[in-house]
Design an enzyme around this catalytic site. Structure first.
Site, mmCIF file in Angstrom:
data_model
loop_
_atom_site.group_PDB
_atom_site.id
_atom_site.type_symbol
_atom_site.label_atom_id
_atom_site.label_comp_id
_atom_site.label_asym_id
_atom_site.label_seq_id
_atom_site.Cartn_x
_atom_site.Cartn_y
_atom_site.Cartn_z
ATOM 1 N N HIS A 58 10.973 -23.073 10.106
ATOM 2 C CA HIS A 58 9.997 -23.749 10.973
ATOM 3 C C HIS A 58 8.565 -23.680 10.439
ATOM 4 O O HIS A 58 7.798 -24.624 10.597
ATOM 5 C CB HIS A 58 10.008 -23.144 12.384
ATOM 6 C CG HIS A 58 11.226 -23.514 13.175
ATOM 7 N ND1 HIS A 58 11.304 -23.366 14.543
ATOM 8 C CD2 HIS A 58 12.422 -24.040 12.783
ATOM 9 C CE1 HIS A 58 12.492 -23.777 14.980
ATOM 10 N NE2 HIS A 58 13.201 -24.176 13.915
ATOM 11 N N ASP B 53 0.869 -1.181 0.000
ATOM 12 C CA ASP B 53 0.000 0.000 0.000
ATOM 13 C C ASP B 53 0.909 1.234 0.000
ATOM 14 O O ASP B 53 2.133 1.115 -0.183
ATOM 15 C CB ASP B 53 -1.001 -0.037 1.163
ATOM 16 C CG ASP B 53 -0.359 0.221 2.520
ATOM 17 O OD1 ASP B 53 0.886 0.296 2.603
ATOM 18 O OD2 ASP B 53 -1.112 0.352 3.513
ATOM 19 N N HIS C 240 8.212 -30.232 12.097
ATOM 20 C CA HIS C 240 7.411 -29.080 11.659
ATOM 21 C C HIS C 240 6.299 -29.499 10.689
ATOM 22 O O HIS C 240 5.273 -28.833 10.601
ATOM 23 C CB HIS C 240 8.311 -28.012 11.030
ATOM 24 C CG HIS C 240 9.416 -27.587 11.947
ATOM 25 N ND1 HIS C 240 9.173 -26.929 13.134
ATOM 26 C CD2 HIS C 240 10.761 -27.781 11.894
ATOM 27 C CE1 HIS C 240 10.322 -26.720 13.760
ATOM 28 N NE2 HIS C 240 11.302 -27.228 13.026
ATOM 29 N N CYS D 170 3.259 -3.009 4.000
ATOM 30 C CA CYS D 170 2.404 -1.863 4.347
ATOM 31 C C CYS D 170 3.147 -1.067 5.415
ATOM 32 O O CYS D 170 4.370 -1.214 5.536
ATOM 33 C CB CYS D 170 1.002 -2.299 4.768
ATOM 34 S SG CYS D 170 0.895 -3.351 6.221
ATOM 35 N N GLY D 171 2.462 -0.235 6.168
ATOM 36 C CA GLY D 171 3.160 0.574 7.161
ATOM 37 C C GLY D 171 3.880 -0.283 8.194
ATOM 38 O O GLY D 171 5.047 -0.076 8.499
ATOM 39 N N THR D 172 3.146 -1.272 8.717
ATOM 40 C CA THR D 172 3.717 -2.165 9.738
ATOM 41 C C THR D 172 3.899 -3.600 9.256
ATOM 42 O O THR D 172 4.556 -4.391 9.936
ATOM 43 C CB THR D 172 2.773 -2.241 10.950
ATOM 44 O OG1 THR D 172 1.498 -2.720 10.477
ATOM 45 C CG2 THR D 172 2.597 -0.887 11.621
ATOM 46 N N GLY D 173 3.245 -3.983 8.162
ATOM 47 C CA GLY D 173 3.198 -5.382 7.719
ATOM 48 C C GLY D 173 2.030 -6.139 8.323
ATOM 49 O O GLY D 173 1.668 -7.233 7.861
ATOM 50 N N ILE D 174 1.416 -5.565 9.351
ATOM 51 C CA ILE D 174 0.396 -6.311 10.116
ATOM 52 C C ILE D 174 -0.891 -6.500 9.309
ATOM 53 O O ILE D 174 -1.420 -7.618 9.212
ATOM 54 C CB ILE D 174 0.101 -5.595 11.454
ATOM 55 C CG1 ILE D 174 1.338 -5.609 12.350
ATOM 56 C CG2 ILE D 174 -1.075 -6.268 12.168
ATOM 57 C CD1 ILE D 174 1.227 -4.705 13.581
ATOM 58 N N GLY D 175 -1.408 -5.428 8.740
ATOM 59 C CA GLY D 175 -2.660 -5.536 7.992
ATOM 60 C C GLY D 175 -2.529 -6.506 6.835
ATOM 61 O O GLY D 175 -3.417 -7.353 6.593
ATOM 62 N N MET D 176 -1.421 -6.414 6.119
ATOM 63 C CA MET D 176 -1.174 -7.313 4.989
ATOM 64 C C MET D 176 -1.178 -8.773 5.455
ATOM 65 O O MET D 176 -1.733 -9.660 4.796
ATOM 66 C CB MET D 176 0.185 -6.997 4.342
ATOM 67 C CG MET D 176 0.249 -5.683 3.617
ATOM 68 S SD MET D 176 -0.842 -5.715 2.172
ATOM 69 C CE MET D 176 -0.140 -4.367 1.197
HETATM 70 C C1 RB5 Z 1 -1.930 2.803 6.448
HETATM 71 O O1 RB5 Z 1 -1.905 4.048 7.077
HETATM 72 C C2 RB5 Z 1 -1.573 1.704 7.440
HETATM 73 O O2 RB5 Z 1 -2.649 1.489 8.300
HETATM 74 C C3 RB5 Z 1 -1.191 0.441 6.716
HETATM 75 O O3 RB5 Z 1 -0.111 0.709 5.886
HETATM 76 C C4 RB5 Z 1 -0.748 -0.741 7.574
HETATM 77 O O4 RB5 Z 1 0.243 -0.376 8.477
HETATM 78 C C5 RB5 Z 1 -1.814 -1.548 8.158
HETATM 79 O O5 RB5 Z 1 -1.569 -2.565 8.828
#
Ligand code: RB5
Length: 150
Positions: A98, A8, A134, A65-71
């Site tokens: 693993h 993103d 594993h 993405c910003g943190t990788g978490i949402g993806m």
């Molecule tokens: C976008 O601002 C941010 O929420 C997205 O890049 C990501 O970090 C979501 O997990």
């Protein structure tokens, strides 16, 4: 090996860096966007990569993405996808050895601070899944997919 990558806006700058790094390593990489730092919704780009990996049209993927978490949350909704969000080389290597992670998720806003993106990508790509004990654990994950997915 065919690798897909998408991001993103929060991961756009890091994606460009990763594409350059992987191209230098002669990895066959296809960039599925986004193509600028204009605001987009990360699920739309996670789906592009996860769907293709899930269906076997690509061996692996990278999502930024910003943190990788949402993806990572989105990618793990797909059958056969084992996505891992990492921010250090050790976790990247373990994700392959693993967990046999086939999608690596990283955060542009996380890694721009520590400059370790290339090291992290190399650790994941160079590692080998270790199998053995594993396999039993990954089989249990497949059972969950069988029960929960249509
Ligand atoms: C976008 O601002 C941010 O929420 C997205 O890049 C990501 O970090 C979501 O997990």
């Amino acid at each position: 090996m065919k690798l897909l990558i998408a991001s993103d806006h929060g991961g756009f700058a890091l994606k460009s860096r990763i594409v350059a790094f992987l191209s230098k390593r002669k990895v066959h990489i296809e960039d599925l966007g986004t193509d600028s730092d204009g605001s987009v919704d990360y699920p739309d780009f996670a789906i592009k990569v996860a769907e293709r990996v899930s269906q076997g049209h690509a061996d692996a993927g990278v999502l930024v993405c910003g943190t990788g978490i949402g993806m990572c949350i989105v990618a793990n909704k797909f059958r056969n996808v084992r996505a891992a969000v990492v921010s250090d080389p050790y976790s990247a290597r373990m994700a392959k050895e693993h967990n046999n992670a086939n999608i690596l998720c990283v955060g542009g806003r996380v890694l721009e601070e520590n400059g370790k993106a290339e090291e992290i990508l190399a650790a994941w790509l160079d590692a080998q899944y270790q199998g053995g004990r594993h396999d039993r654990r990954l089989d249990k994950i497949r059972q969950i997919e069988k029960q929960n997915f249509k």
